[in-house]
Scaffold this motif. Sequence first.
Motif, mmCIF file in Angstrom:
data_model
loop_
_atom_site.group_PDB
_atom_site.id
_atom_site.type_symbol
_atom_site.label_atom_id
_atom_site.label_comp_id
_atom_site.label_asym_id
_atom_site.label_seq_id
_atom_site.Cartn_x
_atom_site.Cartn_y
_atom_site.Cartn_z
ATOM 1 N N VAL A 1 0.826 -1.075 0.013
ATOM 2 C CA VAL A 1 0.249 0.007 0.124
ATOM 3 C C VAL A 1 0.742 1.448 -0.159
ATOM 4 C CG1 VAL A 1 -0.229 0.057 2.895
ATOM 5 C CG2 VAL A 1 -1.827 0.890 1.103
ATOM 6 N N LEU A 2 1.920 0.942 0.492
ATOM 7 C CA LEU A 2 2.423 2.419 0.191
ATOM 8 C C LEU A 2 3.804 2.472 -0.602
ATOM 9 C CD1 LEU A 2 4.518 1.325 4.372
ATOM 10 C CD2 LEU A 2 2.720 3.485 3.900
ATOM 11 N N HIS A 3 3.935 1.634 -0.700
ATOM 12 C CA HIS A 3 4.399 1.807 -2.679
ATOM 13 C C HIS A 3 4.021 2.562 -3.983
ATOM 14 C CE1 HIS A 3 8.213 1.218 -0.545
ATOM 15 N NE2 HIS A 3 7.731 0.335 0.727
ATOM 16 N N TYR A 4 3.002 1.302 -3.776
ATOM 17 C CA TYR A 4 1.555 0.838 -4.755
ATOM 18 C C TYR A 4 0.490 1.298 -4.739
ATOM 19 C CZ TYR A 4 6.237 -1.631 -6.100
ATOM 20 O OH TYR A 4 6.965 -2.269 -6.019
ATOM 21 N N ALA A 5 0.192 1.807 -3.567
ATOM 22 C CA ALA A 5 -1.260 2.627 -3.503
ATOM 23 C C ALA A 5 -2.449 1.590 -3.977
ATOM 24 C CB ALA A 5 -1.887 3.705 -4.957
ATOM 25 N N THR A 6 -2.304 0.147 -3.296
ATOM 26 C CA THR A 6 -2.972 -0.868 -2.820
ATOM 27 C C THR A 6 -3.441 -0.854 -2.153
ATOM 28 O OG1 THR A 6 -1.584 -2.382 -1.436
ATOM 29 C CG2 THR A 6 -1.585 -2.748 -4.261
ATOM 30 N N THR A 7 -4.744 0.161 -2.087
ATOM 31 C CA THR A 7 -5.946 0.485 -1.495
ATOM 32 C C THR A 7 -7.307 1.666 -1.750
ATOM 33 O OG1 THR A 7 -5.886 2.262 0.700
ATOM 34 C CG2 THR A 7 -5.258 3.185 -1.061
ATOM 35 N N LEU A 8 -8.214 1.273 -0.906
ATOM 36 C CA LEU A 8 -9.656 1.178 -1.771
ATOM 37 C C LEU A 8 -10.391 1.922 0.004
ATOM 38 C CD1 LEU A 8 -11.631 -0.594 -0.719
ATOM 39 C CD2 LEU A 8 -10.077 -2.103 -2.447
ATOM 40 N N PHE A 9 -11.446 2.544 -0.320
ATOM 41 C CA PHE A 9 -12.399 3.413 1.188
ATOM 42 C C PHE A 9 -13.973 2.776 0.668
ATOM 43 C CE2 PHE A 9 -10.549 7.091 -1.052
ATOM 44 C CZ PHE A 9 -11.949 7.825 -0.793
ATOM 45 N N GLU A 10 -14.582 3.162 1.101
ATOM 46 C CA GLU A 10 -15.773 3.493 1.036
ATOM 47 C C GLU A 10 -16.303 4.606 2.406
ATOM 48 O OE1 GLU A 10 -18.334 3.609 -0.589
ATOM 49 O OE2 GLU A 10 -17.784 2.061 -2.216
ATOM 50 N N GLY A 11 -17.713 6.148 1.769
ATOM 51 C CA GLY A 11 -17.808 6.315 3.119
ATOM 52 C C GLY A 11 -19.409 5.901 2.781
ATOM 53 N N MET A 12 -19.533 5.650 3.828
ATOM 54 C CA MET A 12 -21.695 5.728 4.982
ATOM 55 C C MET A 12 -21.431 6.634 5.910
ATOM 56 S SD MET A 12 -20.638 1.528 4.723
ATOM 57 C CE MET A 12 -22.258 1.472 5.412
ATOM 58 N N LYS A 13 -23.087 7.126 6.202
ATOM 59 C CA LYS A 13 -23.110 7.452 7.537
ATOM 60 C C LYS A 13 -24.269 7.396 8.420
ATOM 61 C CE LYS A 13 -22.448 12.086 5.849
ATOM 62 N NZ LYS A 13 -23.034 13.093 5.038
ATOM 63 N N ALA A 14 -24.154 6.887 9.522
ATOM 64 C CA ALA A 14 -24.682 6.547 10.517
ATOM 65 C C ALA A 14 -26.049 8.402 10.937
ATOM 66 C CB ALA A 14 -24.279 6.071 11.488
ATOM 67 N N PHE A 15 -27.275 8.129 11.495
ATOM 68 C CA PHE A 15 -28.211 8.951 11.293
ATOM 69 C C PHE A 15 -29.285 8.875 12.684
ATOM 70 C CE2 PHE A 15 -27.015 9.140 7.174
ATOM 71 C CZ PHE A 15 -27.132 10.425 6.586
ATOM 72 N N ARG A 16 -28.849 9.270 13.820
ATOM 73 C CA ARG A 16 -29.730 9.612 14.534
ATOM 74 C C ARG A 16 -30.715 10.246 14.175
ATOM 75 N NH1 ARG A 16 -28.363 8.509 20.061
ATOM 76 N NH2 ARG A 16 -26.096 9.160 19.767
ATOM 77 N N GLY A 17 -31.963 9.207 14.179
ATOM 78 C CA GLY A 17 -33.516 9.693 13.850
ATOM 79 C C GLY A 17 -34.181 10.235 15.174
ATOM 80 N N VAL A 18 -35.375 11.020 14.265
ATOM 81 C CA VAL A 18 -35.791 11.887 15.002
ATOM 82 C C VAL A 18 -36.487 10.649 16.470
ATOM 83 C CG1 VAL A 18 -36.759 13.396 13.979
ATOM 84 C CG2 VAL A 18 -37.872 11.768 13.697
ATOM 85 N N ASP A 19 -36.612 9.493 15.843
ATOM 86 C CA ASP A 19 -37.704 8.449 16.889
ATOM 87 C C ASP A 19 -36.731 8.039 18.068
ATOM 88 O OD1 ASP A 19 -36.025 7.268 14.617
ATOM 89 O OD2 ASP A 19 -37.912 6.329 14.378
ATOM 90 N N GLY A 20 -34.999 8.347 17.805
ATOM 91 C CA GLY A 20 -33.926 7.777 18.591
ATOM 92 C C GLY A 20 -33.390 6.488 17.827
#
Length: 368
Positions: free
Chosen positions: A54-73
Amino acid sequence: MPETIDKSNQQAPKFGSVFTDHMLRMEYDGERGGWQQPEITKMENISLHPAARVLHYATTLFEGMKAFRGVDGKIRLFRPLLNLQRLNQSAERACLPKVNKHDLLRHIEKLIRLDENFIPFTKEGSLYIRPTLIGTDAQIGVGVPNRALLFVILSPTASYFDSGSKPLRLMADPNYVRAWIGGAGDRKIGSNYGPTIYVQAKAQMYGCQQALWLYGEDEQITEAGTMAIFAHFINDKGERELRTAPLNGLILPSITRRSILELSREWNEFNVVEDKFTMSDLIRLRQENRLLELFGAGTACLISPVSEIFYRNRIIRLPTKDHPNPLYSRFYKSLNDIYYGRVNHPWGYEVGVADYSIDFDVEAASIL
Protein backbone atom coordinates in the motif's frame (compact mmCIF):
# COMPACT_ATOMS: atom_id res chain seq x y z
CA MET A 1 -2.95 10.52 16.63
CA PRO A 2 -6.08 12.78 16.46
CA GLU A 3 -8.01 13.40 19.64
CA THR A 4 -11.38 11.78 20.11
CA ILE A 5 -14.37 14.01 20.76
CA ASP A 6 -15.82 14.88 24.14
CA LYS A 7 -19.14 13.01 24.27
CA SER A 8 -20.67 15.83 26.33
CA ASN A 9 -20.25 18.22 23.40
CA GLN A 10 -23.25 17.74 21.14
CA GLN A 11 -22.01 20.11 18.42
CA ALA A 12 -20.95 18.12 15.36
CA PRO A 13 -17.27 18.82 14.54
CA LYS A 14 -15.63 19.61 11.22
CA PHE A 15 -15.78 16.74 8.76
CA GLY A 16 -13.21 14.01 9.38
CA SER A 17 -11.37 15.81 12.18
CA VAL A 18 -12.14 13.62 15.21
CA PHE A 19 -12.82 9.92 15.71
CA THR A 20 -14.64 7.58 18.06
CA ASP A 21 -13.06 5.29 20.67
CA HIS A 22 -13.11 2.03 18.71
CA MET A 23 -12.39 0.54 15.29
CA LEU A 24 -13.12 -2.71 13.45
CA ARG A 25 -10.25 -4.59 11.86
CA MET A 26 -9.88 -7.86 9.97
CA GLU A 27 -6.81 -9.32 8.33
CA TYR A 28 -6.56 -11.36 5.14
CA ASP A 29 -3.75 -13.88 4.72
CA GLY A 30 -3.73 -15.95 1.55
CA GLU A 31 -1.39 -18.52 3.11
CA ARG A 32 -3.65 -19.05 6.14
CA GLY A 33 -6.90 -19.64 4.31
CA GLY A 34 -8.01 -16.08 3.60
CA TRP A 35 -9.90 -13.83 5.97
CA GLN A 36 -9.12 -14.16 9.66
CA GLN A 37 -11.43 -13.52 12.62
CA PRO A 38 -12.51 -9.86 12.82
CA GLU A 39 -12.09 -7.87 16.01
CA ILE A 40 -13.23 -4.57 17.43
CA THR A 41 -10.40 -2.79 19.23
CA LYS A 42 -9.64 0.56 20.74
CA MET A 43 -8.85 3.23 18.14
CA GLU A 44 -5.15 2.76 17.60
CA ASN A 45 -2.34 3.28 15.13
CA ILE A 46 -1.66 0.64 12.47
CA SER A 47 1.78 -0.94 12.20
CA LEU A 48 3.00 -1.66 8.67
CA HIS A 49 6.24 -3.02 7.23
CA PRO A 50 8.08 -0.31 5.26
CA ALA A 51 7.76 -2.53 2.17
CA ALA A 52 3.96 -2.90 2.49
CA ARG A 53 2.47 -2.71 -0.99
CA VAL A 54 0.00 0.00 0.00
CA LEU A 55 2.91 2.37 0.71
CA HIS A 56 4.50 1.85 -2.70
CA TYR A 57 1.74 1.01 -5.18
CA ALA A 58 -1.40 2.58 -3.68
CA THR A 59 -3.19 -0.75 -3.22
CA THR A 60 -5.91 0.87 -1.16
CA LEU A 61 -9.62 1.53 -1.44
CA PHE A 62 -12.31 2.92 0.82
CA GLU A 63 -16.01 3.58 1.21
CA GLY A 64 -18.02 6.40 2.74
CA MET A 65 -21.26 5.78 4.67
CA LYS A 66 -23.18 7.58 7.40
CA ALA A 67 -25.21 6.69 10.47
CA PHE A 68 -27.99 9.07 11.51
CA ARG A 69 -29.78 9.54 14.82
CA GLY A 70 -33.45 9.69 13.85
CA VAL A 71 -36.19 11.88 15.29
CA ASP A 72 -37.54 8.66 16.84
CA GLY A 73 -34.22 7.90 18.53
CA LYS A 74 -33.40 5.03 16.17
CA ILE A 75 -30.06 4.87 14.37
CA ARG A 76 -30.19 4.38 10.62
CA LEU A 77 -27.84 3.80 7.73
CA PHE A 78 -28.69 4.73 4.15
CA ARG A 79 -28.65 1.84 1.64
CA PRO A 80 -25.46 0.39 3.20
CA LEU A 81 -25.35 -2.80 1.14
CA LEU A 82 -24.89 -0.69 -2.00
CA ASN A 83 -21.78 0.83 -0.44
CA LEU A 84 -20.39 -2.58 0.46
CA GLN A 85 -21.21 -3.89 -3.00
CA ARG A 86 -19.21 -0.97 -4.41
CA LEU A 87 -16.38 -1.81 -2.00
CA ASN A 88 -16.16 -5.26 -3.56
CA GLN A 89 -16.18 -3.75 -7.06
CA SER A 90 -13.26 -1.53 -6.06
CA ALA A 91 -11.50 -4.52 -4.50
CA GLU A 92 -11.76 -6.44 -7.76
CA ARG A 93 -10.17 -3.55 -9.68
CA ALA A 94 -7.39 -3.18 -7.11
CA CYS A 95 -6.74 -6.96 -6.94
CA LEU A 96 -7.63 -6.98 -3.24
CA PRO A 97 -9.80 -9.70 -1.61
CA LYS A 98 -13.57 -9.31 -1.54
CA VAL A 99 -15.65 -9.68 1.63
CA ASN A 100 -19.13 -10.94 2.42
CA LYS A 101 -21.04 -7.66 2.46
CA HIS A 102 -23.87 -8.93 4.69
CA ASP A 103 -21.55 -10.16 7.41
CA LEU A 104 -19.36 -7.08 7.23
CA LEU A 105 -22.46 -4.93 7.67
CA ARG A 106 -23.34 -6.82 10.86
CA HIS A 107 -19.97 -6.03 12.36
CA ILE A 108 -20.15 -2.40 11.30
CA GLU A 109 -23.46 -2.28 13.17
CA LYS A 110 -21.74 -3.69 16.27
CA LEU A 111 -19.10 -0.99 16.03
CA ILE A 112 -21.73 1.74 15.67
CA ARG A 113 -23.65 0.42 18.66
CA LEU A 114 -20.50 0.46 20.75
CA ASP A 115 -19.77 4.11 19.90
CA GLU A 116 -23.32 5.33 19.31
CA ASN A 117 -22.95 8.12 21.88
CA PHE A 118 -20.71 9.87 19.38
CA ILE A 119 -23.58 10.33 16.92
CA PRO A 120 -24.44 14.05 17.18
CA PHE A 121 -27.82 15.02 18.62
CA THR A 122 -28.30 17.62 15.88
CA LYS A 123 -30.67 17.81 12.95
CA GLU A 124 -27.83 17.70 10.41
CA GLY A 125 -25.14 15.80 12.31
CA SER A 126 -24.15 12.23 11.51
CA LEU A 127 -21.52 9.58 12.11
CA TYR A 128 -19.29 9.14 9.08
CA ILE A 129 -18.24 5.51 8.51
CA ARG A 130 -15.00 4.83 6.64
CA PRO A 131 -14.35 1.17 5.67
CA THR A 132 -10.83 0.89 4.23
CA LEU A 133 -8.98 -2.01 2.62
CA ILE A 134 -5.20 -1.98 2.07
CA GLY A 135 -2.56 -4.38 0.74
CA THR A 136 -0.10 -5.10 3.56
CA ASP A 137 2.32 -7.81 2.39
CA ALA A 138 5.97 -6.76 2.47
CA GLN A 139 6.95 -7.10 -1.16
CA ILE A 140 8.82 -4.64 -3.37
CA GLY A 141 7.39 -5.38 -6.77
CA VAL A 142 4.18 -4.66 -8.62
CA GLY A 143 1.89 -7.64 -8.12
CA VAL A 144 -1.27 -9.01 -6.56
CA PRO A 145 -1.24 -8.60 -2.75
CA ASN A 146 -1.38 -11.80 -0.72
CA ARG A 147 -2.03 -10.06 2.60
CA ALA A 148 -4.51 -7.29 3.34
CA LEU A 149 -6.11 -5.38 6.18
CA LEU A 150 -9.70 -4.20 6.29
CA PHE A 151 -10.50 -1.64 8.97
CA VAL A 152 -13.48 0.58 9.74
CA ILE A 153 -13.25 3.87 11.64
CA LEU A 154 -16.01 6.29 12.68
CA SER A 155 -16.04 10.08 12.73
CA PRO A 156 -18.84 12.33 14.04
CA THR A 157 -19.38 15.17 11.62
CA ALA A 158 -21.42 18.13 10.48
CA SER A 159 -21.11 19.73 7.04
CA TYR A 160 -18.42 18.63 4.58
CA PHE A 161 -17.74 22.15 3.32
CA ASP A 162 -16.87 25.04 5.64
CA SER A 163 -19.56 27.04 3.83
CA GLY A 164 -22.21 24.58 5.08
CA SER A 165 -25.19 24.59 2.74
CA LYS A 166 -24.26 27.88 1.05
CA PRO A 167 -23.83 27.72 -2.74
CA LEU A 168 -20.38 26.73 -3.96
CA ARG A 169 -17.95 28.23 -6.43
CA LEU A 170 -16.17 25.65 -8.61
CA MET A 171 -13.07 25.92 -10.78
CA ALA A 172 -13.33 24.33 -14.24
CA ASP A 173 -9.86 23.98 -15.77
CA PRO A 174 -9.63 21.78 -18.89
CA ASN A 175 -5.88 21.34 -18.28
CA TYR A 176 -6.61 18.81 -15.52
CA VAL A 177 -8.37 15.46 -15.85
CA ARG A 178 -9.58 13.31 -12.95
CA ALA A 179 -10.36 10.14 -14.91
CA TRP A 180 -10.33 8.75 -18.43
CA ILE A 181 -12.03 6.05 -20.47
CA GLY A 182 -10.41 2.70 -19.72
CA GLY A 183 -9.05 3.86 -16.37
CA ALA A 184 -10.32 3.26 -12.86
CA GLY A 185 -12.21 6.50 -12.30
CA ASP A 186 -15.37 4.59 -11.47
CA ARG A 187 -13.79 2.85 -8.48
CA LYS A 188 -13.22 4.28 -5.00
CA ILE A 189 -9.49 3.56 -4.88
CA GLY A 190 -6.89 5.77 -3.27
CA SER A 191 -4.97 6.52 -6.46
CA ASN A 192 -8.03 8.34 -7.83
CA TYR A 193 -7.93 10.93 -5.07
CA GLY A 194 -4.33 11.76 -4.16
CA PRO A 195 -3.55 13.46 -7.50
CA THR A 196 -6.64 15.68 -7.18
CA ILE A 197 -5.34 17.46 -4.09
CA TYR A 198 -3.07 19.70 -6.18
CA VAL A 199 -5.99 20.83 -8.34
CA GLN A 200 -8.18 21.38 -5.30
CA ALA A 201 -5.46 23.58 -3.76
CA LYS A 202 -5.30 25.57 -6.99
CA ALA A 203 -9.08 25.95 -6.96
CA GLN A 204 -8.93 27.35 -3.45
CA MET A 205 -6.40 29.94 -4.59
CA TYR A 206 -9.17 31.30 -6.83
CA GLY A 207 -11.71 31.32 -4.03
CA CYS A 208 -13.34 28.05 -5.13
CA GLN A 209 -14.28 25.16 -2.85
CA GLN A 210 -13.64 22.41 -5.40
CA ALA A 211 -12.75 21.57 -8.99
CA LEU A 212 -15.35 20.91 -11.66
CA TRP A 213 -13.81 18.05 -13.60
CA LEU A 214 -13.93 18.21 -17.40
CA TYR A 215 -13.08 15.50 -19.89
CA GLY A 216 -12.25 15.41 -23.61
CA GLU A 217 -11.98 18.04 -26.30
CA ASP A 218 -15.67 18.86 -25.88
CA GLU A 219 -15.10 19.48 -22.15
CA GLN A 220 -17.69 17.09 -20.75
CA ILE A 221 -18.76 17.90 -17.20
CA THR A 222 -18.20 14.74 -15.16
CA GLU A 223 -17.91 15.38 -11.40
CA ALA A 224 -17.40 18.25 -8.96
CA GLY A 225 -14.65 17.41 -6.51
CA THR A 226 -15.85 14.08 -5.12
CA MET A 227 -19.51 14.73 -6.00
CA ALA A 228 -21.80 13.70 -8.82
CA ILE A 229 -22.99 16.82 -10.67
CA PHE A 230 -26.54 17.55 -11.86
CA ALA A 231 -27.88 20.20 -14.23
CA HIS A 232 -31.54 21.21 -14.14
CA PHE A 233 -32.63 23.17 -17.21
CA ILE A 234 -35.20 23.73 -19.95
CA ASN A 235 -34.21 21.59 -22.92
CA ASP A 236 -34.54 22.38 -26.63
CA LYS A 237 -38.11 21.02 -26.60
CA GLY A 238 -39.13 23.44 -23.87
CA GLU A 239 -39.31 20.67 -21.27
CA ARG A 240 -37.71 20.52 -17.84
CA GLU A 241 -34.76 18.15 -17.72
CA LEU A 242 -32.41 16.86 -15.05
CA ARG A 243 -29.15 15.61 -16.52
CA THR A 244 -26.07 13.97 -15.08
CA ALA A 245 -23.06 12.23 -16.59
CA PRO A 246 -23.52 8.57 -17.58
CA LEU A 247 -21.80 5.63 -15.88
CA ASN A 248 -19.27 5.13 -18.64
CA GLY A 249 -16.19 4.61 -16.49
CA LEU A 250 -15.43 8.31 -15.90
CA ILE A 251 -17.43 8.81 -12.71
CA LEU A 252 -18.05 6.97 -9.48
CA PRO A 253 -21.38 5.11 -9.25
CA SER A 254 -22.51 7.30 -6.36
CA ILE A 255 -25.23 5.95 -4.05
CA THR A 256 -26.62 9.48 -3.64
CA ARG A 257 -26.58 9.97 -7.41
CA ARG A 258 -28.49 6.72 -7.90
CA SER A 259 -31.02 7.70 -5.23
CA ILE A 260 -31.65 11.11 -6.82
CA LEU A 261 -32.24 9.50 -10.19
CA GLU A 262 -34.62 6.93 -8.70
CA LEU A 263 -36.56 9.60 -6.81
CA SER A 264 -36.80 11.69 -9.99
CA ARG A 265 -38.19 8.81 -12.02
CA GLU A 266 -40.63 8.01 -9.25
CA TRP A 267 -41.89 11.63 -9.24
CA ASN A 268 -42.17 11.57 -13.06
CA GLU A 269 -42.41 15.37 -13.28
CA PHE A 270 -39.49 16.10 -15.62
CA ASN A 271 -37.14 14.34 -18.01
CA VAL A 272 -34.31 12.41 -16.36
CA VAL A 273 -31.27 11.93 -18.58
CA GLU A 274 -27.92 10.23 -18.02
CA ASP A 275 -25.86 11.61 -20.87
CA LYS A 276 -23.01 13.89 -21.84
CA PHE A 277 -23.27 17.52 -20.71
CA THR A 278 -20.52 19.93 -21.75
CA MET A 279 -19.27 23.35 -20.71
CA SER A 280 -20.53 24.75 -24.01
CA ASP A 281 -23.98 23.30 -23.21
CA LEU A 282 -23.94 24.97 -19.81
CA ILE A 283 -22.80 28.34 -21.19
CA ARG A 284 -25.39 28.28 -23.98
CA LEU A 285 -28.21 27.42 -21.59
CA ARG A 286 -27.07 30.17 -19.24
CA GLN A 287 -27.00 32.73 -22.03
CA GLU A 288 -30.47 31.70 -23.15
CA ASN A 289 -31.81 31.83 -19.56
CA ARG A 290 -32.72 28.15 -19.69
CA LEU A 291 -30.36 26.93 -17.00
CA LEU A 292 -32.29 26.61 -13.74
CA GLU A 293 -29.75 25.19 -11.32
CA LEU A 294 -26.56 23.20 -10.94
CA PHE A 295 -25.77 21.10 -7.86
CA GLY A 296 -23.46 18.38 -6.61
CA ALA A 297 -24.44 15.31 -4.60
CA GLY A 298 -22.57 12.75 -2.52
CA THR A 299 -22.49 10.95 0.82
CA ALA A 300 -20.11 13.38 2.50
CA CYS A 301 -21.63 16.62 1.20
CA LEU A 302 -25.18 15.36 0.52
CA ILE A 303 -26.53 18.17 -1.72
CA SER A 304 -24.42 21.22 -2.59
CA PRO A 305 -25.86 23.96 -4.85
CA VAL A 306 -23.41 25.67 -7.21
CA SER A 307 -23.68 29.42 -7.79
CA GLU A 308 -20.48 30.24 -9.71
CA ILE A 309 -17.90 28.58 -11.96
CA PHE A 310 -14.42 29.99 -12.51
CA TYR A 311 -13.66 29.05 -16.12
CA ARG A 312 -10.95 30.36 -18.47
CA ASN A 313 -10.21 33.37 -16.25
CA ARG A 314 -13.82 34.48 -15.93
CA ILE A 315 -16.69 33.89 -13.54
CA ILE A 316 -19.87 32.27 -14.85
CA ARG A 317 -22.68 33.14 -12.46
CA LEU A 318 -25.48 30.60 -12.24
CA PRO A 319 -29.12 31.19 -11.22
CA THR A 320 -29.17 28.28 -8.74
CA LYS A 321 -29.68 30.40 -5.62
CA ASP A 322 -32.33 32.54 -7.39
CA HIS A 323 -34.65 29.67 -8.30
CA PRO A 324 -37.94 30.11 -6.35
CA ASN A 325 -38.47 26.34 -5.88
CA PRO A 326 -35.06 24.74 -6.31
CA LEU A 327 -34.96 21.07 -7.12
CA TYR A 328 -31.80 20.59 -5.07
CA SER A 329 -33.68 21.73 -1.97
CA ARG A 330 -36.43 19.20 -2.63
CA PHE A 331 -33.89 16.38 -2.97
CA TYR A 332 -32.17 17.53 0.20
CA LYS A 333 -35.42 17.40 2.16
CA SER A 334 -36.51 14.07 0.68
CA LEU A 335 -33.21 12.37 1.50
CA ASN A 336 -32.96 13.97 4.95
CA ASP A 337 -36.45 12.76 5.80
CA ILE A 338 -35.24 9.21 5.11
CA TYR A 339 -31.93 9.68 6.96
CA TYR A 340 -33.58 10.93 10.13
CA GLY A 341 -36.65 8.71 10.07
CA ARG A 342 -39.22 11.43 9.43
CA VAL A 343 -40.62 9.09 6.78
CA ASN A 344 -40.55 5.31 6.68
CA HIS A 345 -38.65 4.20 3.61
CA PRO A 346 -36.89 0.95 2.61
CA TRP A 347 -33.67 2.91 1.98
CA GLY A 348 -33.42 3.66 5.70
CA TYR A 349 -31.64 0.68 7.30
CA GLU A 350 -32.22 0.48 11.04
CA VAL A 351 -29.11 -0.42 13.03
CA GLY A 352 -29.45 -3.23 15.56
CA VAL A 353 -32.23 -5.21 13.90
CA ALA A 354 -29.93 -7.85 12.39
CA ASP A 355 -29.34 -11.17 14.19
CA TYR A 356 -25.89 -10.78 15.71
CA SER A 357 -25.70 -14.47 16.64
CA ILE A 358 -24.74 -15.27 13.06
CA ASP A 359 -20.99 -15.86 12.74
CA PHE A 360 -18.81 -13.67 10.55
CA ASP A 361 -18.45 -15.96 7.53
CA VAL A 362 -16.49 -14.29 4.76
CA GLU A 363 -16.94 -15.45 1.20
CA ALA A 364 -13.95 -16.91 -0.60
CA ALA A 365 -11.72 -14.13 -1.85
CA SER A 366 -11.93 -13.23 -5.50
CA ILE A 367 -8.67 -11.77 -6.75
CA LEU A 368 -8.82 -11.78 -10.55
